[in-house]
Structure formats: C-alpha cells, structure tokens
Design a protein around this motif. Structure first.
Motif, PDB file in Angstrom:
ATOM      1  N   GLY A 182     -28.923  24.998  -2.367  1.00  0.00           N
ATOM      2  CA  GLY A 182     -30.007  25.753  -1.750  1.00  0.00           C
ATOM      3  C   GLY A 182     -30.778  25.036  -0.663  1.00  0.00           C
ATOM      4  N   MET A 183     -30.461  23.779  -0.393  1.00  0.00           N
ATOM      5  CA  MET A 183     -31.106  23.090   0.729  1.00  0.00           C
ATOM      6  C   MET A 183     -30.474  23.595   2.019  1.00  0.00           C
ATOM      7  N   THR A 184     -31.293  23.979   2.959  1.00  0.00           N
ATOM      8  CA  THR A 184     -30.760  24.604   4.175  1.00  0.00           C
ATOM      9  C   THR A 184     -31.003  23.789   5.439  1.00  0.00           C
ATOM     10  N   PHE A 185     -31.724  22.672   5.310  1.00  0.00           N
ATOM     11  CA  PHE A 185     -32.123  21.897   6.490  1.00  0.00           C
ATOM     12  C   PHE A 185     -31.582  20.478   6.361  1.00  0.00           C
ATOM     13  N   LEU A 186     -30.839  20.032   7.375  1.00  0.00           N
ATOM     14  CA  LEU A 186     -30.224  18.710   7.397  1.00  0.00           C
ATOM     15  C   LEU A 186     -30.811  17.895   8.542  1.00  0.00           C
ATOM     16  N   THR A 237     -28.333   8.811  -1.659  1.00  0.00           N
ATOM     17  CA  THR A 237     -26.991   8.239  -1.569  1.00  0.00           C
ATOM     18  C   THR A 237     -26.182   8.514  -2.819  1.00  0.00           C
ATOM     19  N   ALA A 238     -26.793   9.164  -3.809  1.00  0.00           N
ATOM     20  CA  ALA A 238     -26.113   9.413  -5.076  1.00  0.00           C
ATOM     21  C   ALA A 238     -26.426  10.825  -5.556  1.00  0.00           C
ATOM     22  N   PHE A 239     -25.518  11.387  -6.337  1.00  0.00           N
ATOM     23  CA  PHE A 239     -25.672  12.763  -6.796  1.00  0.00           C
ATOM     24  C   PHE A 239     -26.862  12.919  -7.735  1.00  0.00           C
ATOM     25  N   HIS A 240     -27.145  11.908  -8.544  1.00  0.00           N
ATOM     26  CA  HIS A 240     -28.276  12.052  -9.465  1.00  0.00           C
ATOM     27  C   HIS A 240     -29.595  12.114  -8.706  1.00  0.00           C
ATOM     28  N   GLU A 241     -29.681  11.434  -7.555  1.00  0.00           N
ATOM     29  CA  GLU A 241     -30.892  11.520  -6.726  1.00  0.00           C
ATOM     30  C   GLU A 241     -31.047  12.930  -6.181  1.00  0.00           C
ATOM     31  N   LEU A 242     -29.946  13.514  -5.775  1.00  0.00           N
ATOM     32  CA  LEU A 242     -29.977  14.885  -5.259  1.00  0.00           C
ATOM     33  C   LEU A 242     -30.389  15.865  -6.355  1.00  0.00           C
ATOM     34  N   GLU A 243     -29.908  15.645  -7.558  1.00  0.00           N
ATOM     35  CA  GLU A 243     -30.274  16.517  -8.672  1.00  0.00           C
ATOM     36  C   GLU A 243     -31.769  16.448  -8.956  1.00  0.00           C
ATOM     37  N   ASP A 244     -32.352  15.251  -8.861  1.00  0.00           N
ATOM     38  CA  ASP A 244     -33.806  15.131  -9.020  1.00  0.00           C
ATOM     39  C   ASP A 244     -34.530  15.969  -7.977  1.00  0.00           C
ATOM     40  N   ASN A 245     -34.027  15.931  -6.753  1.00  0.00           N
ATOM     41  CA  ASN A 245     -34.668  16.675  -5.674  1.00  0.00           C
ATOM     42  C   ASN A 245     -34.519  18.182  -5.863  1.00  0.00           C
ATOM     43  N   PHE A 246     -33.398  18.607  -6.440  1.00  0.00           N
ATOM     44  CA  PHE A 246     -33.249  20.023  -6.768  1.00  0.00           C
ATOM     45  C   PHE A 246     -34.353  20.466  -7.726  1.00  0.00           C
ATOM     46  N   GLU A 247     -34.651  19.640  -8.711  1.00  0.00           N
ATOM     47  CA  GLU A 247     -35.703  19.970  -9.673  1.00  0.00           C
ATOM     48  C   GLU A 247     -37.058  20.097  -8.991  1.00  0.00           C
ATOM     49  N   VAL A 248     -37.340  19.181  -8.070  1.00  0.00           N
ATOM     50  CA  VAL A 248     -38.617  19.219  -7.362  1.00  0.00           C
ATOM     51  C   VAL A 248     -38.727  20.492  -6.526  1.00  0.00           C
ATOM     52  N   ASN A 249     -37.612  20.976  -6.041  1.00  0.00           N
ATOM     53  CA  ASN A 249     -37.620  22.185  -5.213  1.00  0.00           C
ATOM     54  C   ASN A 249     -38.118  23.413  -5.965  1.00  0.00           C
ATOM     55  N   THR A 269     -22.425  18.722   1.034  1.00  0.00           N
ATOM     56  CA  THR A 269     -21.929  19.994   0.498  1.00  0.00           C
ATOM     57  C   THR A 269     -22.722  20.416  -0.732  1.00  0.00           C
ATOM     58  N   MET A 270     -22.989  19.459  -1.629  1.00  0.00           N
ATOM     59  CA  MET A 270     -23.747  19.767  -2.837  1.00  0.00           C
ATOM     60  C   MET A 270     -25.166  20.193  -2.491  1.00  0.00           C
ATOM     61  N   ALA A 271     -25.761  19.540  -1.487  1.00  0.00           N
ATOM     62  CA  ALA A 271     -27.114  19.907  -1.067  1.00  0.00           C
ATOM     63  C   ALA A 271     -27.151  21.343  -0.569  1.00  0.00           C
ATOM     64  N   LEU A 272     -26.190  21.712   0.264  1.00  0.00           N
ATOM     65  CA  LEU A 272     -26.145  23.071   0.800  1.00  0.00           C
ATOM     66  C   LEU A 272     -25.901  24.088  -0.313  1.00  0.00           C
ATOM     67  N   LEU A 284     -17.927  18.433   8.799  1.00  0.00           N
ATOM     68  CA  LEU A 284     -18.240  19.177   7.581  1.00  0.00           C
ATOM     69  C   LEU A 284     -18.719  20.593   7.872  1.00  0.00           C
ATOM     70  N   LEU A 285     -19.489  20.750   8.944  1.00  0.00           N
ATOM     71  CA  LEU A 285     -20.167  22.017   9.198  1.00  0.00           C
ATOM     72  C   LEU A 285     -19.419  22.938  10.160  1.00  0.00           C
ATOM     73  N   LYS A 286     -18.355  22.459  10.769  1.00  0.00           N
ATOM     74  CA  LYS A 286     -17.745  23.221  11.862  1.00  0.00           C
ATOM     75  C   LYS A 286     -17.223  24.590  11.443  1.00  0.00           C
ATOM     76  N   ASP A 287     -16.884  24.744  10.174  1.00  0.00           N
ATOM     77  CA  ASP A 287     -16.362  26.041   9.716  1.00  0.00           C
ATOM     78  C   ASP A 287     -17.394  26.864   8.953  1.00  0.00           C
ATOM     79  N   ARG A 288     -18.615  26.357   8.864  1.00  0.00           N
ATOM     80  CA  ARG A 288     -19.678  27.114   8.190  1.00  0.00           C
ATOM     81  C   ARG A 288     -20.384  28.018   9.204  1.00  0.00           C
ATOM     82  N   PRO A 289     -20.833  29.189   8.782  1.00  0.00           N
ATOM     83  CA  PRO A 289     -21.597  30.055   9.702  1.00  0.00           C
ATOM     84  C   PRO A 289     -22.820  29.297  10.220  1.00  0.00           C
TER      85      PRO A 289
END
Length: 394
Positions: free
Chosen positions: A80-84, A274-286, A74-77, A102-107
C-alpha cells in the motif's frame, strides 16, 4: 489534536528535577495519541494530503536510498505504499536504475516517485542541472517524476539560488516534474521558510525526529509551511537507528516514526529500510500511530541521550580552524555505525573533497559540540574509511 509533547521543555524540567512535570508531559503525549481518532484506522492505511499538490499519500512510504533488493520495493508497493523516494546520486545512480527496471511495466498512475539533484555546495549552471536530471529520467525510464528536489540545502541563499530555481522551473514547465521541492538536513527552519516564501517550491522535506534540540522551532516552521499550502515530507525520523556505536542499544524506530507523525502537518514520511522486518514495522505504523506508554519510555525523552544523530546546526564549522565539514562527517559516522552502510558513508565522504588525514595538524580539538559529541574522536574514526578500496564496501 491536543498539544503535542514538548521535548525541549521536558528536558528543561528534567534538568530542574521536576518529576511531576515530567510525568504530566509524558502522559499528555500518550493521551493525545490515544484519544485522537486520526491515529488509529482499524487496519486501514491512514492517508494525508500533501499540501497544495493534492496528492493523497500514506503516512509512511519508502525511502529507497539504501535499498539494493528490488523485492523490498515490490513488497512496499504491494503493501500500500505509493510514494518512492530516490536521488540522482544514490548508490552512484544504481538506485534509480533499479527502480527504472522494476517499475517500467507498472502503470505510471499506480505510484508516485521523487528524485533529487544535489549541487554539493556548488552553483550548477542551468544546463548542468538539467543534464543531471535528464540522466535521472533515463535511468528511471520515465518521462516525468512527481517531485523533483533541490537536495541537501542548509541556507536561505542555497534554497533560493537563481540558477537552480531557473532549472527547476524550466523542468516543471516542460512537464518533466509535476512538483518541485527542497530537502534539508540542517538549519531546517531557515530552509523551510525560504522555500515557503519562494513561490516556486511545492514541497519541503526536512530532517525531523525526537532527538532534535531545535524541534519546536522546526515544528513552527513546518506549521507555517503547511498553512501556506506546502507539502511536508519528513526524513531522518529514525534518528540513526541506534543509540550506540556498537549497535547493542537499538532505538525503537517504530516509536520514533510514530512520534514524528503525531504532527499532523507532516503529510508523509520516507524512512529508509534494508530488511523486510523493518518494512513490516512501517506497515503497522501506516495504520496506527498511537504511542503506547512503553514506546514513549523507549524514546528516553527525559534523558539527554542524543545517540548518533547530528542535527547539522553548523555551529561547529566556525569553531574549526581548518573549516572541516563536521556535520557531513558526523552524518557519515551515523551512516557507518547506525545504519551499518559503509558504502553510503564512504560516498558521502568522497563528496566532501577531503585531502590528507583528517585532523592530523591539530594536537587538540577546539570544537565544542552542543550535543556533546567528541568531534575529533568521531572524525578520526570515520576518516579511516577513506583508505578502504570502494569495491570492498559494495
């Protein structure tokens, strides 16, 4: 973009003691990343087009393989990450099931999703291949996926297997997969070139990171694929996450990811988190893939430090008198000690159909790993995991 830093030549210069050349090489990479306007986007996500698919994707997306917390997805989406990226076999199917709920109710047009079928060295019939894919669609609660991969191929023969290509093509014709791809953990140039020449595949997904000693050859094959209109998605960009088994010496994974994305023919990447801080690092790289001098230094490009990443060259297989699946065991070792994911390591080993105690019939190992791995020691270490009940590893 200026010419990227050449790891292989860097290492050759290092061996020759050419300090001036080393510094020039390192600085050239820094200049290329700092002076190219495509590496920084003022806080906005940088996108690239995935070859002839036409999909516009962020540079960094989410590899869901090890995610067991749907809040990370959910945090990834929301970030701004759009590809899983998932697969039929991840977490015994639970990965796809988690995404389905998780995705069944998302457009459906608000995200893209890929899954994979892994023949595991066998030739699946067309019907069996399609049966596994149908199970994946049921788990995902979707009518189609955006990319369907033939997973973990290491040869031209496997990439062009007639049964698997027939099944993939049929699934695409039915509209249940928009695009077709192949993934590879080893012999990447051979697989990439076979996929490019096939006129079937739209996407290739190779392992690609700064530690690989055939980096230039892979880069050339990727360039050829991109020129032909193939989409290119990088995986294993973090090179195992740690330099050491004890996990006291972490790889600068943000720098590693930036390094891979200096190649403009890499259209996106799917690092696992596997952790939110790793995802935050990836947001920065984006939004910024420029490499700082400190980040370049952290990658140890002037040292032959291979960490725990096995590039799967398969030269060891012919050396082993018992034909042990050494690259797969080395990958399991990396999953256990680098990723700290014992369940993934165990499931990878279970897929190898091993019997008895590994290496028990050899008094000395004759395998000479070109990366310098003590193969026998690593195999004996990771083989212990097969004696642990799987419910202890969940």
């Amino acid at each position: 973009m200026k010419k990227s830093f050449d790891r292989r030549n860097f290492l050759k210069l290092s061996a020759a003691g050419a300090a001036g050349g080393l510094l020039a090489g390192r600085n050239s990479l820094q200049a290329a990343s700092l002076n190219n306007p495509s590496t920084v986007n003022n806080g906005e996500i940088i996108h690239r087009t995935l070859g002839k698919t036409g999909l516009r994707l962020p540079l960094v997306n989410l590899g869901v393989m090890r995610v067991d917390n749907p809040r990370i997805v959910t945090m990834a989406l929301e970030g701004g990450m759009t590809f899983l990226d998932t697969a039929h076999g991840y977490q015994g199917g639970r990965n796809e099931e988690m995404l389905g709920e998780l995705l069944k109710d998302r457009p459906r047009d608000s995200f893209y999703i890929a899954t994979k079928i892994n023949p595991r060295g066998e030739q699946l019939s067309v019907d069996e291949f399609m049966r596994q894919f149908e199970i994946s669609l049921e788990r995902l609660q979707m009518e189609y996926v955006d990319i369907l991969y033939l997973h973990a191929q290491s040869s031209r023969e496997g990439t062009l297997n007639e049964n698997h290509l027939a099944a993939l093509t049929k699934i695409r014709e039915q509209g249940r997969a928009r695009f077709l791809g192949v993934t590879t953990h080893s012999n990447e140039p051979e697989v990439i070139r076979a996929a490019t020449e096939s006129n079937v595949y739209d996407v290739v997904c190779p392992a690609y990171n700064f530690t690989m000693d055939n980096y230039l050859e892979i880069k050339q094959a990727i360039a050829e694929a991109a020129e032909a209109g193939m989409g290119v998605i990088a995986m294993k960009t973090m090179a195992g996450a740690y330099w050491d088994k004890e996990r006291q010496d972490p790889i600068n994974t943000k720098a590693a990811l930036k390094y891979a994305l200096q190649n403009e023919n890499i259209h996106t990447s799917i690092p696992g988190v596997t952790a939110f801080h790793e995802l935050e690092d990836n947001f920065e790289v984006n939004t910024n893939i420029s490499l700082t001098p400190d980040e370049i230094q952290d990658l140890r490009l002037d040292q032959f430090d291979t960490g725990m990443f096995c590039p799967g060259c398969e030269q060891c297989v012919d050396q082993c008198p018992h034909n042990m699946p050494v690259p797969d065991l080395m990958r399991s070792y990396m999953y256990a000690y680098g990723y700290k994911d014992l369940s993934l390591a165990r499931s990878t080993m279970d897929s190898l159909d091993l019997t008895g105690v590994a290496c028990e019939n050899c008094s000395a190992c004759v395998v000479n790993c070109r990366r310098g791995f003590n193969v026998a020691e690593k195999i004996k270490d990771i083989d212990r995991l097969r004696n642990v009940p799987t419910d202890f590893l969940a």
